[in-house]
Write an enzyme that holds these catalytic residues in place. Structure first.
Site, mmCIF file in Angstrom:
data_model
loop_
_atom_site.group_PDB
_atom_site.id
_atom_site.type_symbol
_atom_site.label_atom_id
_atom_site.label_comp_id
_atom_site.label_asym_id
_atom_site.label_seq_id
_atom_site.Cartn_x
_atom_site.Cartn_y
_atom_site.Cartn_z
ATOM 1 N N ASP A 14 45.285 30.122 30.372
ATOM 2 C CA ASP A 14 44.383 30.940 31.170
ATOM 3 C C ASP A 14 45.101 32.284 31.409
ATOM 4 O OD1 ASP A 14 42.261 31.871 32.610
ATOM 5 O OD2 ASP A 14 42.108 30.147 33.944
HETATM 6 C C1 BGC Z 1 39.615 32.324 34.519
HETATM 7 C C2 BGC Z 1 39.060 31.736 33.246
HETATM 8 C C3 BGC Z 1 38.539 32.833 32.349
HETATM 9 C C4 BGC Z 1 39.636 33.842 32.106
HETATM 10 C C5 BGC Z 1 39.265 34.956 31.153
HETATM 11 C C6 BGC Z 1 40.516 33.498 34.292
HETATM 12 O O1 BGC Z 1 40.795 34.165 35.470
HETATM 13 O O2 BGC Z 1 40.287 31.305 35.230
HETATM 14 O O3 BGC Z 1 38.075 30.808 33.537
HETATM 15 O O4 BGC Z 1 38.056 32.296 31.154
HETATM 16 O O5 BGC Z 1 40.014 34.401 33.344
HETATM 17 O O6 BGC Z 1 38.381 35.851 31.693
#
Ligand code: BGC
Length: 764
Positions: free
Chosen positions: A289
Site C-alpha cells: 500500500d
Molecule cells: C489506500 C489504498 C489505495 C492506495 C492508492 C492508500 O492510501 O490505503 O486503498 O489503493 O492508497 O491510492
C-alpha cells in the site's frame, strides 16, 4: 510504435486462461515464460529493480510527461507503473516515454482506485454488498472495467475484501461487511467482473485485492491500527475473502498497512509467502500500500534499507510510492541481505502481469481516444447504475406503510444531504465528476416530472462544529455555509415542512465521514441533524428518513421514533434518481444488511456469528446476573445481519430436510416455501445458516452457508432448495486443518439472521 521486442509477445493472455487449472493453458504459459526469460536476460540489475517501483504520479497529473521528474525516472528505467492519472492523453504520453525513450522499451502498467465505478459511479462497496446479488455486483465491476480501460487504466486497486465488524472504522464503507461467506462470494464476483474470464480483452482490467490482510480488524476502529487475533479466527473469519479472490484468479494483491502478530503485513513472510503463495498457490504479484515499506520504520522495524529488504524477503514484489526498493535494494544485495533470485522473482511477476494485460503486444492497448469518448459515463451505464443503486438500499423501517410515497403528495425535502451532488458518489470515487452526480432534489423532480410539488430546505449544518464539517468535507465534497445561523436554517425547514403532506429528511453522514482515515468514536447521526429530525417529527407530518451513511450507525433513537427509514448508503452518480425510484415505489427495496447495526457504540464489535460463551444470556432475556451481557443495554442489535424490509411481505414455511443425517460424500437438501403475502411484486434474499453444536474448537452460534435472491409476484409462492454437503460444514480446527466434524448441527432459514425457521440434522 512497437519495438521488435514488443512484437515477440504475440500470444495474448487469452491462451493463458486459468493457467493454473487447464492443461490447454500450459503452452501459453510456457510462451509467456520464454518471453519473460528472454527479456530478463537483457535487463540490468537496475532495470529489474526499476520494474518494482510504483511512484506517485506527482507532477505528471498536471504537467508534461517527458519533462517531469517522473519522466526522467521513466527514461532511466526506474519506473514499473504509475497510478491515479486520468485520461487517455496523459497516460499515452507517459507510456510513450516508456516505450520510446527507455533502453528496453518495457511498457508501464497504469493503476487507479476504481473502487465502485469509474465515472459512472455505483454504490459504495458496503452498499453494493447489500444487494446480495452476485450478477449485479459482477456487472458493476464489468462496467467499471469497461469505462476505466477505455480511459487508459489497466489495473484497479479493488476489490477491497477486508472483513470489518467495527463501524468506528471508516473503511468499513469500502468493504463487503462482516461475513466471511458473503464476503468471499462478492470477492470472486468482483474479480470476475474486472478481469472477465481471464482472457484480458482490452475492456478488462487487472484486479488488485486489498488490503491483505486483516486490515478491517484495527484495534478501536482507528485506521492503520494494530490487529491481533488467533490464527483460528484469521483462517475461519478473516482470510476467506482474500483466498476466494485469489482462487478466482485475481492478478494482484495489495499488502495492508496494519501489523499482524507483531509484524507489519508488508514485512510478513507468513502472510506474503507461507499463506499466499505456498498454501493458496497465488501466482500474481503483490504491491505494497501507499508508502507501506517506509511506514515500517515508524512501526519500529528498522531503517529504510532494512525494511525494504524485509519486504522483499517477505514476498513483496512492488513498492508503492516510497522508493525503498529503488534506493536500497542494490546495497542490500551487496551486503547479502537479499538475493538476486528474489529480485528476479519479483521482476518476473510484474513483467508477467504486463504480458497478461497484452501490453507487450500493444502498449497503447488501453489508450483509445474514441473508446474514451464513447464508453465513459454513457446513458446505458448510468441506467444500470441507477437500477443497481436502488437494489443496494435497505428499508430499515416502514411503520404504517408510509412508503412508498404517493406521487401526488406535496413533499418537503429537508436536510444538508438533500440538495448536494458532491456527496452522492461516496468515498473513493477518484474518477467521478461530481457535477454530473444527481442530487436527491433532482432525482425527485425528475421522477415526478411536471407534477412535482417538492420544496427544499437545508434545515441544519452537517455538524455544528465547522472544523469537523471541514474534515468531513474533503476532496471537493464540502458543505457551503451561506452565513445563515442554525436557527434560521431550522425556521425555514419547519415552515416548509408544515405546508407539506410528507417530509423526506435527507440526513446522516457526508461521503468523507467514512472511508480512509475517517474513523469515528461516535457512530450516531450528528447531533444537530438529530435536533432537526426531532423538530420535523414534532410537526406531526409523516417523516421519512433517507439515511446517508458509510457505516452501520447507532440508530436506536431513530428506530424508536421515526416511522420510516430508508438507508441509502452513498448510491453513486445516479443516487438521486435511484432514491426517487424507491421512495415512490417504482422500485421495491430488496437490500439486506451485510453488517449488524448496533444500539450504541459500546456494543461494538457486534456481529451475528459470535460465539456462545460459557454463560450465554437466556433466550429473550435482557439482563441476568453472572451472564454475558451489559447492565445498560441489551445484547441485541437494532438491525441484525441480513435484515431489510420490502414493500411486500414475505412468509416463510417450516423447513423440510431430505434427511436428518448427512454422510461423507453425500448431500441433503433443505427446502422452504416463501410466499409473497402482499399486493406488490418483490425480491427476497432467502438465507441459510448452520450451527455446529459440538466441535473440537468452539463454533459460532450461526454461520451463513448459502442464500438465494428470488423474485415473487404479488401472492406468489416459491419453493427454495438448498443443497448441503460435508464441505459446507468444514472449518479450520486448532491445527489449521480444514475439517468437518461429525455430530449435531442446526440449520436455519429465514429472511435475516435473527428471524429464522430451525431444524436439526446429524453429520455421521
Ligand atoms: C489506500 C489504498 C489505495 C492506495 C492508492 C492508500 O492510501 O490505503 O486503498 O489503493 O492508497 O491510492
Amino acid at each position: 510504435m512497437k519495438s521488435t521486442l514488443l512484437l515477440l509477445a504475440v500470444f495474448t493472455f487469452g491462451q493463458l486462461v486459468n493457467a493454473q487449472t487447464t492443461p490447454a493453458a500450459k503452452p501459453a504459459e510456457a510462451k509467456m515464460k520464454t518471453f519473460v526469460d528472454a527479456l530478463m536476460k537483457k535487463m540490468t540489475l537496475d532495470e529489474k529493480i526499476g520494474q518494482l517501483n510504483l511512484p506517485g504520479s506527482g507532477d505528471i497529473v498536471t504537467g508534461q510527461a517527458s519533462n517531469s521528474d517522473i519522466g526522467k525516472k521513466i527514461k532511466d528505467g526506474q519506473v514499473g507503473g504509475l497510478f491515479n492519472i486520468k485520461s487517455v492523453a496523459k497516460i499515452k504520453a507517459v507510456q510513450k516515454v516508456a516505450v520510446e525513450e527507455t533502453r528496453l522499451k518495457i511498457p508501464m502498467i497504469f493503476g487507479m482506485d476504481v473502487i465502485h465505478g469509474y465515472e459512472t459511479v455505483f454504490p459504495i462497496p458496503l452498499g453494493l454488498s447489500c444487494t446480495w446479488d452476485m450478477k449485479v455486483i459482477e456487472r458493476s465491476a464489468q462496467i467499471a472495467a469497461q469505462e476505466a480501460s477505455a480511459d487508459g487504466i489497466n489495473w484497479t486497486f479493488s476489490p477491497m475484501v477486508d472483513i470489518a465488524r467495527d463501524p468506528r472504522w471508516g473503511r468499513i464503507a469500502e468493504g463487503n461487511g462482516e461475513d466471511a461467506y458473503l464476503g468471499s462470494r462478492i470477492a470472486a464476483a468482483m474479480v470476475r467482473g474486472y478481469q472477465g474470464n481471464g482472457t484480458y480483452k482490452n475492456n478488462n482490467i487487472m484486479a488488485c485485492v486489498k488490503h491483505y490482510a486483516m486490515y478491517g480488524a484495527a484495534e478501536a476502529g482507528r485506521d492503520y491500527n494494530t490487529t491481533d487475533m488467533s490464527r483460528v479466527r484469521m483462517y475461519n473469519e478473516y482470510l476467506p475473502p482474500y483466498k476466494a479472490a485469489a482462487d478466482a484468479g485475481a492478478g494482484s494483491m495489495m499488502a495492508s498497512f496494519n501489523e499482524v502478530e507483531g509484524i507489519p503485513a508488508t514485512g510478513s513472510k507468513f502472510l506474503m509467502t507461507d499463506v499466499l503463495r505456498k498454501q493458496w498457490g497465488f501466482k500474481g504479484f503483490v504491491v505494497t500500500d501507499y508508502t507501506g515499506i517506509n511506514e515500517m520504520e515508524a512501526h519500529g522495524m528498522g531503517d529504510l534499507k532494512q525494511v525494504s529488504a524485509l519486504a522483499l524477503n517477505a514476498g513483496i514484489d512492488m513498492d508503492m510510492v516510497g522508493e525503498g526498493f529503488l534506493t536500497t535494494l542494490k546495497k542490500s544485495l551487496q551486503e547479502g541481505k537479499i538475493t538476486t533470485a528474489q529480485i528476479d522473482a519479483a521482476c518476473r511477476r510484474i513483467l508477467e502481469a504486463k504480458y497478461k494485460l497484452g501490453l507487450f503486444d500493444d502498449p497503447y492497448r488501453y489508450c483509445n481516444e474514441e473508446r474514451a469518448a464513447k464508453e465513459v459515463f454513457t446513458d446505458a451505464n448510468r441506467k444500470e447504475a441507477r437500477a443497481i443503486a436502488a437494489q443496494s438500499f435497505v428499508l430499515l423501517k416502514n411503520q404504517g406503510n408510509i412508503l412508498p410515497i404517493k406521487k401526488s403528495a406535496s413533499i418537503a425535502l429537508i436536510g444538508p444531504l438533500g440538495n448536494n451532488k458532491e456527496n452522492m458518489p461516496g468515498t473513493w470515487s477518484v474518477a467521478a465528476d461530481f457535477s454530473k452526480a444527481t442530487s436527491v432534489l433532482e432525482g425527485l423532480r425528475s421522477v415526478l416530472g411536471t407534477s412535482a410539488r417538492v420544496t427544499y430546505a437545508k434545515g441544519s449544518f452537517l455538524d455544528d462544529d465547522s472544523l469537523f464539517e471541514q474534515r468531513a468535507g474533503m476532496f471537493g465534497k464540502s458543505f457551503d455555509r451561506d452565513g445563515r445561523t442554525k436557527q434560521q436554517l431550522l425556521d425555514e425547514a419547519i415552515s416548509i415542512a408544515s405546508q407539506s403532506d410528507v417530509i423526506v429528511a435527507a440526513l446522516g453522514e457526508s461521503a468523507e465521514m467514512s472511508g480512509e482515515c475517517s474513523s469515528r468514536s461516535d457512530i450516531e447521526i450528528p447531533q444537530t441533524q438529530k435536533e432537526l429530525l426531532m423538530a420535523l417529527l414534532k410537526t406531526g407530518k409523516p417523516v421519512v428518513l433517507v439515511l446517508f451513511t458509510g457505516r452501520p450507525l447507532a440508530l436506536k433513537w431513530e428506530n424508536e421514533n421515526v416511522p420510516a427509514i430508508l438507508n441509502v448508503w452513498f448510491g453513486g452518480s445516479e443516487a438521486g434518481f435511484a432514491i426517487a425510484d424507491v421512495l415512490f415505489g417504482d422500485v421495491n427495496p430488496s437490500g439486506k444488511l451485510s453488517t449488524t447495526f448496533p444500539q450504541n457504540v459500546g456494543q461494538v464489535p457486534i456481529f451475528y456469528s459470535h460465539k456462545n460463551t460459557g454463560r450465554p444470556l437466556g433466550e429473550g432475556k435482557w439482563f441476568e446476573k453472572f451472564r454475558s451481557n451489559y447492565l445498560d443495554v441489551s445484547n441485541d442489535p437494532v438491525y441484525p445481519f441480513g435484515y431489510g424490509l420490502s414493500y411486500s411481505n414475505f412468509y416463510y414455511s417450516d423447513v423440510k430436510l431430505s434427511s436428518n443425517t448427512l454422510k461423507a460424500g453425500q448431500t441433503i437438501t433443505a427446502t422452504v416455501t416463501v410466499t409473497n403475502n402482499s399486493k406488490v411484486d418483490g425480491k427476497e434474499v432467502v438465507q441459510l445458516y448452520t450451527r455446529d453444536m459440538v466441535g473440537s474448537i468452539t463454533r459460532p452460534v450461526k454461520e451463513l452457508k448459502g442464500f438465494q435472491k428470488i423474485e415473487l409476484k404479488a401472492g406468489e409462492s416459491k419453493t427454495v432448495t438448498f443443497t448441503i454437503s460435508v464441505n459446507d460444514l468444514k472449518f479450520y480446527n486448532s491445527n489449521l486443518k480444514f475439517v468437518a466434524e461429525p455430530g449435531d448441527f442446526k440449520l436455519f432459514i429465514g429472511g435475516n439472521s435473527r428471524d429464522v425457521k430451525e431444524v436439526a440434522f446429524k453429520l455421521l
